[in-house]
Scaffold this motif. Structure first.
Motif, mmCIF file in Angstrom:
data_model
loop_
_atom_site.group_PDB
_atom_site.id
_atom_site.type_symbol
_atom_site.label_atom_id
_atom_site.label_comp_id
_atom_site.label_asym_id
_atom_site.label_seq_id
_atom_site.Cartn_x
_atom_site.Cartn_y
_atom_site.Cartn_z
ATOM 1 N N TYR B 23 -8.811 6.511 -10.119
ATOM 2 C CA TYR B 23 -8.600 5.448 -11.481
ATOM 3 C C TYR B 23 -9.491 4.750 -11.986
ATOM 4 N N PHE B 26 -12.265 3.604 -10.061
ATOM 5 C CA PHE B 26 -11.610 3.523 -7.828
ATOM 6 C C PHE B 26 -11.202 5.196 -7.698
ATOM 7 N N ALA B 28 -8.886 7.039 -5.480
ATOM 8 C CA ALA B 28 -7.802 5.647 -4.494
ATOM 9 C C ALA B 28 -7.391 7.031 -3.956
ATOM 10 N N PRO B 47 1.207 2.498 4.326
ATOM 11 C CA PRO B 47 1.169 1.811 4.971
ATOM 12 C C PRO B 47 1.059 1.474 2.765
ATOM 13 N N SER B 48 1.840 0.388 2.141
ATOM 14 C CA SER B 48 1.775 0.339 0.348
ATOM 15 C C SER B 48 0.152 0.654 0.027
ATOM 16 N N GLY B 49 0.257 0.875 -0.970
ATOM 17 C CA GLY B 49 -1.871 0.907 -1.570
ATOM 18 C C GLY B 49 -2.509 1.914 -0.902
ATOM 19 N N CYS B 50 -1.583 2.559 -0.247
ATOM 20 C CA CYS B 50 -2.656 4.042 0.547
ATOM 21 C C CYS B 50 -2.450 5.480 -0.194
ATOM 22 N N GLY B 51 -2.057 5.110 -1.643
ATOM 23 C CA GLY B 51 -1.963 5.914 -2.079
ATOM 24 C C GLY B 51 -1.360 7.356 -2.273
ATOM 25 N N LYS B 52 0.301 6.775 -1.615
ATOM 26 C CA LYS B 52 1.414 8.130 -1.425
ATOM 27 C C LYS B 52 1.744 8.349 -2.766
ATOM 28 N N SER B 53 1.665 6.882 -3.849
ATOM 29 C CA SER B 53 2.345 7.549 -5.437
ATOM 30 C C SER B 53 1.032 8.141 -5.671
ATOM 31 N N THR B 54 0.186 8.105 -5.376
ATOM 32 C CA THR B 54 -0.924 9.047 -6.278
ATOM 33 C C THR B 54 -1.120 9.893 -6.489
ATOM 34 N N GLU B 184 9.663 7.201 -3.645
ATOM 35 C CA GLU B 184 10.765 6.281 -2.414
ATOM 36 C C GLU B 184 12.125 6.280 -3.795
ATOM 37 N N HIS B 215 9.064 4.823 2.428
ATOM 38 C CA HIS B 215 8.496 3.413 3.117
ATOM 39 C C HIS B 215 9.026 3.557 4.543
HETATM 40 N N1 LIG Z 1 -2.701 2.904 -12.783
HETATM 41 C C1 LIG Z 1 -3.493 2.012 -12.049
HETATM 42 N N2 LIG Z 1 -4.903 1.901 -12.059
HETATM 43 C C2 LIG Z 1 -5.567 1.672 -10.936
HETATM 44 N N3 LIG Z 1 -5.088 1.401 -9.252
HETATM 45 C C3 LIG Z 1 -4.618 1.438 -9.262
HETATM 46 C C4 LIG Z 1 -3.537 2.087 -10.196
HETATM 47 N N4 LIG Z 1 -2.165 2.720 -9.876
HETATM 48 C C5 LIG Z 1 -2.449 2.568 -8.867
HETATM 49 N N5 LIG Z 1 -4.595 2.001 -8.386
HETATM 50 C C6 LIG Z 1 -4.486 1.736 -6.247
HETATM 51 O O1 LIG Z 1 -4.015 3.132 -6.256
HETATM 52 C C7 LIG Z 1 -4.711 3.086 -4.908
HETATM 53 C C8 LIG Z 1 -2.840 3.200 -3.990
HETATM 54 O O2 LIG Z 1 -1.544 3.167 -5.230
HETATM 55 P P1 LIG Z 1 -0.034 4.168 -4.723
HETATM 56 O O3 LIG Z 1 0.889 3.216 -5.994
HETATM 57 O O4 LIG Z 1 -1.046 5.698 -4.602
HETATM 58 O O5 LIG Z 1 -0.365 3.837 -3.444
HETATM 59 P P2 LIG Z 1 1.109 3.657 -2.811
HETATM 60 O O6 LIG Z 1 1.139 3.953 -1.316
HETATM 61 O O7 LIG Z 1 2.051 4.758 -3.899
HETATM 62 O O8 LIG Z 1 2.128 2.214 -2.836
HETATM 63 P P3 LIG Z 1 3.376 1.707 -2.504
HETATM 64 O O9 LIG Z 1 4.019 2.209 -1.165
HETATM 65 O O10 LIG Z 1 3.223 0.313 -2.725
HETATM 66 O O11 LIG Z 1 4.173 2.177 -3.723
HETATM 67 C C9 LIG Z 1 -3.892 1.586 -4.426
HETATM 68 O O12 LIG Z 1 -5.367 0.646 -4.132
HETATM 69 C C10 LIG Z 1 -3.054 0.493 -6.158
HETATM 70 O O13 LIG Z 1 -3.724 -0.752 -6.302
#
Ligand SMILES: Nc1ncnc2c1ncn2[C@@H]1O[C@H](COP(=O)(O)OP(=O)(O)OP(=O)(O)O)[C@@H](O)[C@H]1O
Ligand SMILES: [Mg+2]
Lengths: 308, 262
Positions: B23, B26, B28, B47-54, B184, B215
Motif C-alpha cells: 500500500y 507500506f 503489507a 491476528p487483526s492487521g496481519c494481512g489476511k484481507s489484503t 469473514e 477470525h
Molecule cells: N488501504 C490501506 N492503505 C494502507 N494500509 C492498509 C490499507 N488496508 C490495510 N492496510 C494495512 O495493511 C495491513 C493488513 O491489513 P488487512 O486489512 O489485510 O488485515 P487483516 O488481517 O484482514 O485484519 P482484520 O482481521 O482486522 O480484518 C494492516 O497493517 C493495515 O493497517
C-alpha cells in the motif's frame, strides 16, 4: 477549603458557564425568528396586495396597458419553457461532469484545479453569466434573444450546483457496494451505469430541483440577454398536425419570464399595477416553494429503497 | 509439504509465488508462498492487521481499484497457469473467474432477483429463461430459495442479515466461479445465521474451491481442509487443518491457536 466550599465553588462555576447556553439559545431563536418572520411578512403582504388579481383571467391573459386586464400567461409559460431547457441541458452535463470527477478522473494537479474552479463557479454573480451568454449564445452561436439562450444561460448558472450534488451523492455510496459490483466482474462503465448513477439519483434530483428553484427567480442574466418585458403572444406549440408532428420553433421564440414580468409591473407609476406585481411575486414564490417541496418528496420517495 | 489425510490426490487450483504487496510504501504482504487446493476449503487465520484481507483481495485484483497499490510476484491460477497478478491479465477477466463474498452483507438496492442475476447480466446474459433458471439454481445452492421464491421481486434490503449474506453468496455463485473468496462472511451475523453459512460453505466445496478469512478459530477448524496462519504480512504456517490445530509445527501458531497470543 472545606468539602462544602469546594462543592459550592463547583456549583457557581457551572451556573456561570450555563448562562452562556441560555444566552445562545435566546440569540439563536431570535435570529431564526427574524428570518422566518421577515419572509412570512413579505409573503403575507404580497398575498394581501395581490388578492384582487387571483382570478383565472390573471393566469390566462397577456400583459395589457390596463392593470385589471393584464395577466401572466406569457410569463409563466415562458418560465416553464426556460426551466425545461435549463433542466435538459444542466442535468446531463452536470451528471456527466460529476461522475467523471468522482469515478474516472485521476487525482492530480489538473483535476484539483478543475475542482476548485467548479466550486468557485457557484459564486460567480449571475449577471456575469448573462454577459457571457449575450456574447456566446445570443451573438456567437446566433441563438438570438430566445428561450434557448435563456435556458442555456440558466443551465450554466446551476451547473455547479448539479455537479456538486452529483459528487456528494456519489460519495455517499459505500465502498463495499461499489466493490460488490466490481467483484461481480463489472467494468467501470457497467458499475457507473448500473449502480453509481441510479443510487445517486435521489441526491442528484434534489440538487437539480433546488438549482431550478434558484434559476426560476433569476432576473439579471435574463434581462442581460434581452428578454422582452411586454409580450402578447405565446411561443409556437411544439406539436403540429403534419409530419414530423413536432417542431422546435419554440426554442428560438422571444419570451418573458415571471420575475421580469413582475419587475416590469413594479416599475409602472400606476398604483393599480402594484397589485399585479404582488400577485405575480406571490405566485413566483409559490412556484419556488413547491419545487423545494417536490425536491424533498422526491428524495424521500427514492431514498426509501436505499438503506445505508 | 502437506500430507493428504486420506489417499486422495490434491490438485492445486491457485498458488501464490513470492507474493509481495504494497500500500504505497507500506509492505503489507511479505514473500508469501501458498497453494490453494482444488475443491477444498482453505482458511486464512491470524491476528487483526496481519494481512489476511489484503492477501484475499489479491486473488480478485480488488486492489487495482485503488491507486498507489502494487503487487510483486504472482498467483498462478490453474488449469491454464495464468498469473492473476500480471499486468497483461485484465482484472475484469480475473473477477469473472473468481467471485467474492464480503464481510458485511452488501446486496445492491435492487430486487432479490436482480441481485443474483447481476453477474450474469454483466456477462451479457439477458435471456429471461436462462436468468430464471440460473437465479433459481444459485438461490438453491445458497439455501435461500425456499425463503425467497415467492418474493423474488422484493427489495434485497428487506431480508435479514443472514439472508442477505446468503443472497450475496448466491450472487457470487450464479456465475459458476472457479474460486470463491470469503472475507469473514459471518462476522456480522448471529450464531444461527453463522451456522447456516458454515454449513453452506462445507457443501459448496463439492463444486467450487473456497478461500476463506476468519477470525473464529473454531470456524476454521470446523469448515476448512487446510489452514494458513499469517502474522505481520508473512505466512507462518500452512498445513492440513487438523494438523495445524492439533500439532502445529511453529511455536507462534500454537500460541495463537491456544489463545496465548495477544
Ligand atoms: N488501504 C490501506 N492503505 C494502507 N494500509 C492498509 C490499507 N488496508 C490495510 N492496510 C494495512 O495493511 C495491513 C493488513 O491489513 P488487512 O486489512 O489485510 O488485515 P487483516 O488481517 O484482514 O485484519 P482484520 O482481521 O482486522 O480484518 C494492516 O497493517 C493495515 O493497517
Ligand atoms: Mg480483514
Amino acid at each position: 477549603m472545606t468539602p462544602e466550599q469546594k462543592l459550592n465553588n463547583i456549583r457557581t462555576i457551572i451556573a456561570k458557564a450555563k448562562r452562556f447556553d441560555l444566552a445562545f439559545a435566546v440569540l439563536g431563536i431570535l435570529s431564526l425568528m427574524l428570518g422566518v418572520l421577515v419572509f412570512a411578512a413579505l409573503f403575507g403582504q404580497m398575498f394581501i396586495d395581490g388578492a384582487p388579481r387571483f382570478t383565472l383571467d390573471f393566469f390566462s391573459s397577456f400583459p395589457s396597458r390596463r392593470a385589471e386586464n393584464a395577466g401572466i400567461l406569457s410569463a409563466w409559460v415562458g418560465s416553464i419553457l426556460v426551466m425545461l431547457v435549463t433542466a435538459m441541458a444542466a442535468v446531463p452535463l452536470g451528471v456527466a461532469a460529476g461522475v467523471y470527477l468522482e469515478e474516472y478522473a485521476p487525482k492530480n494537479l489538473l483535476t484539483d484545479i478543475i475542482e476548485i474552479n467548479v466550486t468557485n463557479l457557484a459564486g460567480v454573480p449571475s449577471i456575469v453569466y448573462g454577459l457571457l451568454a449575450l456574447g456566446v449564445f445570443v451573438y456567437q452561436f446566433g441563438f438570438g434573444q430566445s428561450i434557448l439562450s435563456a435556458g442555456l444561460t440558466l443551465a450554466l448558472l446551476i451547473l455547479p450546483v448539479v455537479i456538486v450534488a452529483t459528487r456528494e451523492a456519489i460519495r455517499a455510496i459505500p465502498g463495499y457496494v461499489r466493490e460488490g459490483a466490481y467483484a461481480c466482474g463489472a467494468t467501470q462503465w457497467q458499475t457507473v451505469r448500473d449502480h453509481i448513477v441510479p443510487y445517486s439519483m435521489p441526491g442528484i434530483l434534489t440538487g437539480v430541483i433546488i438549482g431550478l428553484a434558484r434559476a426560476i427567480g433569476e432576473t439579471a442574466p435574463i434581462i442581460t440577454i434581452g428578454a422582452l418585458t411586454f409580450i402578447a403572444f405565446l411561443p409556437p406549440t411544439p406539436i403540429q398536425e403534419t409530419f414530423p408532428f413536432m417542431n422546435m420553433d419554440w426554442l428560438t421564440a422571444p419570451f418573458t419570464v415571471m420575475p421580469i414580468q413582475m419587475f416590469n409591473w413594479t416599475s409602472r407609476p400606476e398604483a393599480e399595477f402594484q397589485h399585479n406585481a404582488a400577485a405575480a411575486g406571490f405566485i413566483l414564490v409559490l412556484m419556488t416553494l413547491s419545487m423545494n417541496a417536490l425536491a424533498i418528496y422526491v428524495r424521500y420517495r427514492l431514498r426509501k429503497n436505499i438503506k445505508w | 509439504m502437506v500430507t493428504p489425510m486420506e489417499n486422495e490426490t490434491l490438485t492445486i487450483k491457485a498458488e501464490a509465488k513470492d507474493l509481495n504487496f504494497y500500500y504505497g510504501n507500506f509492505q503489507a504482504l511479505k514473500g508469501l508462498n501458498m497453494p490453494v487446493y482444488d475443491k477444498k476449503v482453505t482458511a486464512l487465520i491470524g491476528p487483526s492487521g496481519c494481512g489476511k484481507s489484503t492477501f484475499l483481495r489479491c486473488f480478485n485484483r480488488m486492489h487495482d481499484l485503488y491507486p498507489g497499490t502494487r503487487y510483486e510476484g504472482g498467483i498462478n491460477f490453474q488449469p491454464d497457469n495464468t498469473n492473476l497478478l500480471s499486468d497483461k491479465v485484465d482484472p475484469i477477466e480475473v473477477r469473472m473467474r473468481i467471485s467474492m463474498v464480503f464481510q458485511k452483507p452488501n446486496p445492491f438496492p435492487k430486487s432479490i432477483f436482480e441481485n443474483v442475476a447481476y453477474g450474469l447480466r454483466v456477462r451479457g446474459e439477458n435471456r429471461r429463461a436462462v436468468l430464471d433458471q440460473k437465479v433459481e439454481e444459485a438461490l438453491r445452492s445458497a439455501a435461500l430459495w425456499g425463503e425467497v421464491k415467492d418474493r423474488l421481486n422484493d427489495l434485497a434490503f428487506n431480508l435479514s442479515g443472514g439472508q442477505q449474506q446468503r443472497l450475496c453468496i448466491a450472487r457470487a455463485l450464479a456465475t459458476d466461479p472457479e474460486l470463491m473468496l470469503f472475507d469473514e462472511p459471518t462476522s456480522a451475523l448471529d450464531p444461527i445465521a453463522t451456522a447456516s453459512i458454515e454449513e453452506l460453505v462445507s457443501e459448496l466445496k463439492e463444486k467450487v474451491t473456497i478461500l476463506i478469512v476468519t477470525h473464529n478459530m473454531q470456524q476454521a477448524a470446523r469448515i476448512s481442509d487446510h489452514t494458513a496462519y499469517m502474522y505481520l504480512g508473512e505466512l507462518i504456517e500452512f498445513g492440513v487443518t487438523d494438523q495445524i490445530f492439533i500439532k502445529p509445527q511453529q511455536k507462534a501458531t500454537e500460541d495463537y491457536i491456544t489463545g496465548r497470543f495477544g
